[in-house]
Write a protein that holds these residues in place. Structure first.
Motif, PDB file in Angstrom:
ATOM      1  N   HIS A  56       0.859  -1.187   0.000  1.00  0.00           N
ATOM      2  CA  HIS A  56       0.000   0.000   0.000  1.00  0.00           C
ATOM      3  C   HIS A  56       0.890   1.229   0.000  1.00  0.00           C
ATOM      4  O   HIS A  56       2.110   1.116   0.051  1.00  0.00           O
ATOM      5  N   HIS A  58       1.175   3.906   2.084  1.00  0.00           N
ATOM      6  CA  HIS A  58       1.590   4.686   3.256  1.00  0.00           C
ATOM      7  C   HIS A  58       3.106   4.912   3.188  1.00  0.00           C
ATOM      8  O   HIS A  58       3.854   4.037   2.735  1.00  0.00           O
ATOM      9  N   HIS A  61       5.945   2.411   3.731  1.00  0.00           N
ATOM     10  CA  HIS A  61       6.018   1.222   2.871  1.00  0.00           C
ATOM     11  C   HIS A  61       6.594   1.525   1.489  1.00  0.00           C
ATOM     12  O   HIS A  61       6.950   0.607   0.756  1.00  0.00           O
ATOM     13  N   HIS A 102      -7.326  -1.397   5.818  1.00  0.00           N
ATOM     14  CA  HIS A 102      -6.290  -0.506   6.379  1.00  0.00           C
ATOM     15  C   HIS A 102      -6.177   0.721   5.464  1.00  0.00           C
ATOM     16  O   HIS A 102      -6.176   1.857   5.916  1.00  0.00           O
ATOM     17  N   ASP A 124      -0.080  -4.244   6.075  1.00  0.00           N
ATOM     18  CA  ASP A 124      -0.713  -3.777   7.318  1.00  0.00           C
ATOM     19  C   ASP A 124      -2.161  -4.252   7.423  1.00  0.00           C
ATOM     20  O   ASP A 124      -2.978  -3.621   8.094  1.00  0.00           O
TER      21      ASP A 124
HETATM   22 FE   LIG Z   1       0.113   1.357   6.591  1.00  0.00          FE
END
Ligand SMILES: [Fe+2]
Length: 245
Positions: A56, A58, A61, A102, A124
């Motif tokens: 993902h 974020h 990451h 998430h 996550d």
């Molecule tokens: Fe995350």
């Protein structure tokens, strides 16, 4: 494909993963938190990086993406939802699942080699003894549905390669909400004597993770929910409690 896991030693406790093809001396990196860690690992093992995958978007990451693209020949080639990729002449397969909750575009990667060797890179979505929070673009009801899907789909012997090491804190929360569960106590004891990070498969996870044990009477009682509450209500109540725990 060999799986390598490196702990990033940051405050968010990220794991960086590699899928290594020893024959070709190539590697795919999943969620490169730190480009230096990735470059050092490649150098030490004389590997070239071919692809970067992100579960993902974020920041923790994707943080290493740009520098790795500049300093290696790697491309970002994250397998998209329902995509199947084949490696090592068909010996290894990776299937990508869309696992929203998430974040709404979160992906998990399921590596199959043979009956004994299966791995889920779950970012996550699912952690040891917990699940990801839904505070930055997520939705707990959707995460509940995703976890239900994973429970149906993932073979019990599948090893779970999670995005962060939150195991100890998650276990303490699990112990608080499900104190009669002796499996949780055993894992806490094991963590104290263990030098390196542990790895749980889906079956082991199902015994301790409160988010996978929504029908547990003790958990429901400790959340002050009556026995008619839906599993989704239990899940969301657990998520809210964990957020402020
Ligand atoms: Fe995350």
């Amino acid at each position: 494909m060999q799986v390598k896991r490196i702990f990033a030693h940051n405050s968010l406790r990220n794991f960086i993963y590699f899928l290594v093809d020893e024959g070709k001396k190539t590697a795919i990196c999943i969620d490169p938190y730190d480009s230096k860690i990735v470059l050092d690992f490649l150098k030490e093992n004389q590997l070239s990086l071919t692809e970067i995958w992100n579960t993902h978007q974020h920041p923790d990451h994707i943080r290493g993406n740009n520098e790795l693209i500049q300093k290696t020949d790697a491309e970002i080639r994250t397998p998209q939802a329902a995509e199947v990729r084949t490696f090592e002449n068909g010996k290894s397969k990776v299937l990508s699942y869309l696992t929203p909750g998430h974040t709404m575009d979160h992906l998990c990667f399921h590596l199959y080699e043979n009956e004994q060797s299966k791995a889920l890179f779950c970012g996550d979505t699912l952690f040891h003894a917990g699940v990801g929070h839904c505070k930055l673009g997520g939705e707990p009801q959707i995460l509940y549905q995703t976890i239900c899907e994973l429970k149906k789909m993932i073979p019990k012997e599948t090893n779970l390669y999670v995005g962060h090491d939150y195991f100890e804190t998650n276990l303490l929360f699990a112990q608080d909400i499900n104190p009669s569960n002796s499996e949780i106590d055993s894992w806490l004891l094991r963590l104290k004597s263990h030098q390196s990070f542990v790895l749980l498969n889906f079956e082991e996870e199902s015994k301790i993770n409160p988010f996978l044990r929504l029908d547990c009477e003790e958990i429901r009682k400790n959340l002050h929910l009556d026995k008619n509450a839906s599993d989704c209500e239990v899940f969301c109540s657990l998520r809210t409690k964990r957020d402020s725990w």
